[in-house]
Design an enzyme around this catalytic site. Structure first.
Site, PDB file in Angstrom:
ATOM      1  N   GLU A   1      66.355 -30.229  -5.007  1.00  0.00           N
ATOM      2  CA  GLU A   1      66.734 -29.652  -3.430  1.00  0.00           C
ATOM      3  C   GLU A   1      67.492 -30.071  -3.029  1.00  0.00           C
ATOM      4  O   GLU A   1      67.800 -29.290  -1.740  1.00  0.00           O
ATOM      5  CB  GLU A   1      65.580 -30.491  -2.509  1.00  0.00           C
ATOM      6  CG  GLU A   1      63.607 -30.131  -3.418  1.00  0.00           C
ATOM      7  CD  GLU A   1      62.878 -31.081  -4.009  1.00  0.00           C
ATOM      8  OE1 GLU A   1      64.219 -32.136  -5.013  1.00  0.00           O
ATOM      9  OE2 GLU A   1      61.900 -31.722  -4.171  1.00  0.00           O
TER      10      GLU A   1
ATOM     11  N   TRP B   1      59.321 -52.859   6.064  1.00  0.00           N
ATOM     12  CA  TRP B   1      59.018 -52.358   5.114  1.00  0.00           C
ATOM     13  C   TRP B   1      59.647 -53.203   4.247  1.00  0.00           C
ATOM     14  O   TRP B   1      60.356 -53.694   4.688  1.00  0.00           O
ATOM     15  CB  TRP B   1      59.867 -50.729   4.696  1.00  0.00           C
ATOM     16  CG  TRP B   1      59.358 -49.335   5.388  1.00  0.00           C
ATOM     17  CD1 TRP B   1      58.086 -49.488   5.536  1.00  0.00           C
ATOM     18  CD2 TRP B   1      59.633 -48.300   4.911  1.00  0.00           C
ATOM     19  NE1 TRP B   1      57.740 -48.468   6.031  1.00  0.00           N
ATOM     20  CE2 TRP B   1      59.063 -47.311   5.827  1.00  0.00           C
ATOM     21  CE3 TRP B   1      61.019 -47.931   4.973  1.00  0.00           C
ATOM     22  CZ2 TRP B   1      58.780 -45.998   6.154  1.00  0.00           C
ATOM     23  CZ3 TRP B   1      61.211 -45.984   4.851  1.00  0.00           C
ATOM     24  CH2 TRP B   1      59.775 -46.110   5.666  1.00  0.00           C
TER      25      TRP B   1
ATOM     26  N   LYS C   1      54.789 -51.332   3.682  1.00  0.00           N
ATOM     27  CA  LYS C   1      54.634 -51.388   4.458  1.00  0.00           C
ATOM     28  C   LYS C   1      53.254 -52.547   5.147  1.00  0.00           C
ATOM     29  O   LYS C   1      52.152 -52.529   5.188  1.00  0.00           O
ATOM     30  CB  LYS C   1      53.961 -50.081   5.150  1.00  0.00           C
ATOM     31  CG  LYS C   1      54.760 -48.807   4.744  1.00  0.00           C
ATOM     32  CD  LYS C   1      53.830 -47.655   4.195  1.00  0.00           C
ATOM     33  CE  LYS C   1      55.436 -46.586   3.759  1.00  0.00           C
ATOM     34  NZ  LYS C   1      54.811 -45.824   2.377  1.00  0.00           N
TER      35      LYS C   1
ATOM     36  N   THR D   1      61.320 -27.862  -9.658  1.00  0.00           N
ATOM     37  CA  THR D   1      60.181 -29.316  -9.694  1.00  0.00           C
ATOM     38  C   THR D   1      59.618 -29.561 -10.992  1.00  0.00           C
ATOM     39  O   THR D   1      58.082 -29.136 -10.032  1.00  0.00           O
ATOM     40  CB  THR D   1      61.113 -30.233  -8.772  1.00  0.00           C
ATOM     41  OG1 THR D   1      59.855 -29.837  -7.530  1.00  0.00           O
ATOM     42  CG2 THR D   1      62.713 -29.672  -7.865  1.00  0.00           C
TER      43      THR D   1
END
Lengths: 548, 548
Positions: free
Chosen positions: A331, A448, A443, A186
């Protein structure tokens, strides 16, 4: 009690053998610009055996050694996909779109000794070769001038000559299913590339899931067109899965431009395809300009990034092509979610479901970890970073200096789950909606705020051409959003009015106080918003900020 | 190189968790004769957790201990299907159709301590209990008089009372995927029953294959009606597979008669079903007599024995229901083959394909072993005994006196493949046609003659009501066929003419020399030709044989 079932390992050689016997008459058709090249699965299987003999006997490839490919989607690449892992070596696909220096780093890190390359990619490979310390052999398949490879200190082999005359069967070794089968790196925006080392077990189980009816559902009645490159997360598993299911394959080779894609769809009538949104955006323009018969396509998987709603709607309405959202990453092999609306919903409700990332594939466990580190409920509202676990999910990277596995803390939880870096919500009926990258989320006071949601709402304003929202430090709330807005040509923007506009759509505590006018949103090399650059401009005091 | 993928075991608890969360809104509907009982997958998951708590904490069930079920297809049986293996015990389904003595033998052999039974089966269970030495607890679910269980020396529990109030989640243990999950005994016609001990791995992989689009292809849009009983090879994997795929289930409970089956199909609209031919034969007569709306059924899997062509045709033509052939056995979990004709064929050619057993599922390797012990080619002509290998195929039986695995030579090859006892051919495109049981095939001069093929051709003669062909000893050829023929009422049979009739259809060397007239073909208790009895009558000189 111990079970008395047979203990048979799940290996790529089983996919190869099944596909080339039970489905020996299925076809691999490769687009050439002229007459398509056609080969049966039986022929591909025989040629894969010949390639395996050549790799072992002529090039000295040993078990678990990586063998690199630098190739488009075509029959020869499929032969390498099957032969290399089946023989016990490791298929290492090289992403030809990477910057040359990164490609060289990757080849050197993997210590590839053999590269199988398409002739048309020699202009890319030849200048790289002096930097590839480990490469001894280049095997060239297909058309393209070979002369640039001369005098570079490697042995150059013609693919067809190399395999010709060798036995068409191979006594495939019975491999431990947890041994490595394939390797993809990656390319993060920061740090060195990291290798994901797939096992036979992960490739096999992933294929089975790809072939489940609730995922891509390949059958012998399909002709699958993987537009997603075979150097990109194993083309989402489509080549191996098609071989397992007996689904014929239509390989586009290097012809990934809208016009030839539209032509091959009309002429060869694939039933399923998969690609990133950019490709479909280009194809849409092509089909709008010059309509083709695309009625064979029953489903088109879209992944890599979120599908713009307008694109999905345009294909629905103007071309009768159903784009199906899926989510995954290198992944995750990559199948994580696929989106089919639940039975019984239609119209706008169905469309709203289709814009989500969809439901988790069987075998993929998921959880959302919120700002305070706790697991969030599946209520469609509570947001968290998505973490996943399963038999085709990476548990570490291949990538230390000595090739040892390593597990960066920001990528793997303490109990071994993969941290995807994606933030989103999950509904009670299991539908995932991704709203942000974790690094871009704001944040604020232990909660959030999604930068993407604010941007989308801002860009819905008629006077706004583009908008980017980034987190900036705030003494009271830790972080607060900064809205950077690009007006449409000639427009005068009123921040008070924009804030009121947002206020009708967004919770009050999420509304930005800080606003700035910019000429254009800075972009990365692949066209994504470069929020790092914007944050830096703010920190360096380069922006004129109005506080409301 | 070692792979860096996560090492996550394939266990039934993963199926349970996935189904009851991601697909928590899918339904299990159980037919009751009155208002159907409806439960969501989330509720089934919560009740399975409660059951697991009860089994462990109240009945002391330990890891890997068998827990028996004597039950119809219903939601409570599904809860046991999930809870018992997920908690680490072994689901032992009891076949209520077996002779009582055989059932008792099986319970005693498995040493079952706990039996979960339906109230409607107490009339079967109660008289058996005094012979079941190991049984301490009977858990009764659903309607039915409990009084026959009184005073039999076992503790009787009400299912609902037992699970009520217990926690709705369970910390499912992470089990080695090769541990036992489920146990089914096969009832051969000779010898003691033999146990097949499925592993978590085999159950899981089998589910994945059942859900592949080229097999049964379950999705959340399906309502699956398993008519095949859950005490028969895990209902072909349908309950676990539906839970994995999020396909809703329609459970027929004890209502397996044609009229209620037709009613539930019309009223609840299942999309897929599975059963043996006898069931469909009964349903056909019912639908012919009293038509129902069966348009919801897109596919109906037929297995257990070969589907009569007339039955398949009748459903095609008169009810628009597509019967799909599949082949398997208890030892193969059971999915071995499923039959979909290849793309591009239609009409009579397609129908001919549909009469074959179909193609091997991915992961199932197959070979035909001929009379001389050599592997036969896949040419549609060379016959051999079918041997199979794969991760959900038995490698031994659970069944020695101490429960140790045992591998009878006639059931397993030296290199570990399962000998199916079925004889057939495979075409170059992978379609299996079974022609005979290996024990019924006629071994003549090193070649095999199919008794079933001769019988079918004989029965095509207008004067022949029934015909059975068996092997009889022959001094020159080892074995030769004896044709035993039942004339239609009032007909006079001419053996010379029958032989000439056969001669137009069958190779000359296969034509029987020995002929006998019988009043009826002897049958076994399940209605199959009893060829052993016929061979004995011949050996004992009870038949009048004409030699041509």
């Amino acid at each position: 009690m111990l079970s008395t079932m047979q203990d048979v390992p799940l290996t790529v050689s089983r996919i190869l053998t099944h596909g080339s016997t039970v489905h020996g008459r299925a076809k691999v058709v490769t687009w050439t610009g002229g007459e398509p090249q056609e080969r049966s699965f039986a022929e591909v299987g025989a040629r894969a055996a010949q390639l395996a003999h050549a790799l072992r006997d002529e090039l000295g490839v040993r078990p678990q050694e990586p063998v690199a490919t630098l190739a488009w989607n075509n029959a020869e690449h499929l032969e390498a996909y099957l032969a290399i892992p089946a023989a016990g070596a490791v298929l290492h696909t090289l992403n030809l779109r990477l910057p040359p220096a990164q490609l060289a780093w990757i080849v050197n890190h993997a210590a590839d000794r053999v590269v199988i390359a398409n002739g048309t990619l020699i202009p890319l490979l030849a200048p790289l070769l002096p930097h590839l310390k480990s490469v001894e052999h280049v095997v060239v398949a297909g058309v393209g001038d070979r002369t640039p490879l001369e005098g570079l200190g490697v042995r150059v082999h013609e693919y067809e000559e190399l395999i010709a005359g060798r036995p068409e069967t191979y006594d495939w070794p019975e491999i431990d299913e947890r041994e490595a089968a394939a390797l993809c790196y990656t390319s993060g925006t920061t740090g060195d590339p990291k290798g994901v080392l797939y096992s036979h077990r992960s490739v096999y189980l992933h294929c089975m899931q790809v072939n489940s009816a609730e995922s891509f559902g390949l059958t012998p009645a399909d002709l699958a067109l993987p537009v997603v490159p075979m150097f990109h997360v194993n083309a989402w598993g489509l080549p191996h899965a098609a071989f397992m299911a007996g689904a014929s394959l239509l390989m586009p080779d290097r012809f990934l431009q809208p016009a030839p894609l539209a032509d091959m769809i009309e002429q060869l009538r694939p039933t399923i395809s998969g690609a990133v949104p950019t490709i479909w955006q280009g194809l849409l323009a092509e089909l709008d300009a010059k309509p083709r018969d695309t009625s064979s396509l029953s489903r088109v998987i879209i992944g890599g990034s979120a599908c713009p709603p307008a694109l999905m709607k345009a294909f629905d309405e103007r071309h009768g092509i159903r784009l199906v959202h899926a989510w995954g990453m290198t992944e995750t092999s990559p199948l994580g979610t696929v989106c089919y609306a639940p039975p019984g919903v239609d119209g706008e409700e169905e469309f709203a479901y289709r814009l989500t990332q969809g439901r988790f594939a069987a075998s993929v466990e998921a959880r959302l970890v919120g700002p305070d580190g706790t697991v969030q409920p599946w209520d469609g509202a509570a947001a968290g970073e998505l973490e996943v676990r399963g038999p085709w999910i990476a548990g570490a990277y291949y990538g230390g200096a000595q090739g040892e596995p390593f597990r960066p803390e920001d990528k793997f939880s303490e109990d071994g789950w993969l941290r995807t870096g994606d933030v989103g919500t999950i509904t009670a009926d299991g539908f995932l909606t991704l709203t942000d990258r974790a690094k871009d989320v704001i944040k604020s006071g232990g909660e959030w705020i999604s930068s993407v949601e604010l941007e989308n709402e801002l860009m819905a304003h008629p006077q706004v051409a583009e908008a980017a929202v980034v987190a900036v430090p705030d003494p009271k709330w830790d972080e607060r959003p900064l809205a950077a807005v690009v007006p449409v040509a000639g427009a005068e923007l009123d921040f008070e009015e924009l804030r009121a506009f947002l206020g009708e759509r967004i919770a009050k505590w999420q509304l930005p106080e800080r606003w700035t006018l910019i000429e254009a949103v800075p972009k990365t090399s692949v066209g994504k918003f470069d929020k790092k650059a914007l944050r830096k401009s703010y920190a360096d005091g380069e922006l004129t900020v109005v506080t409301l």
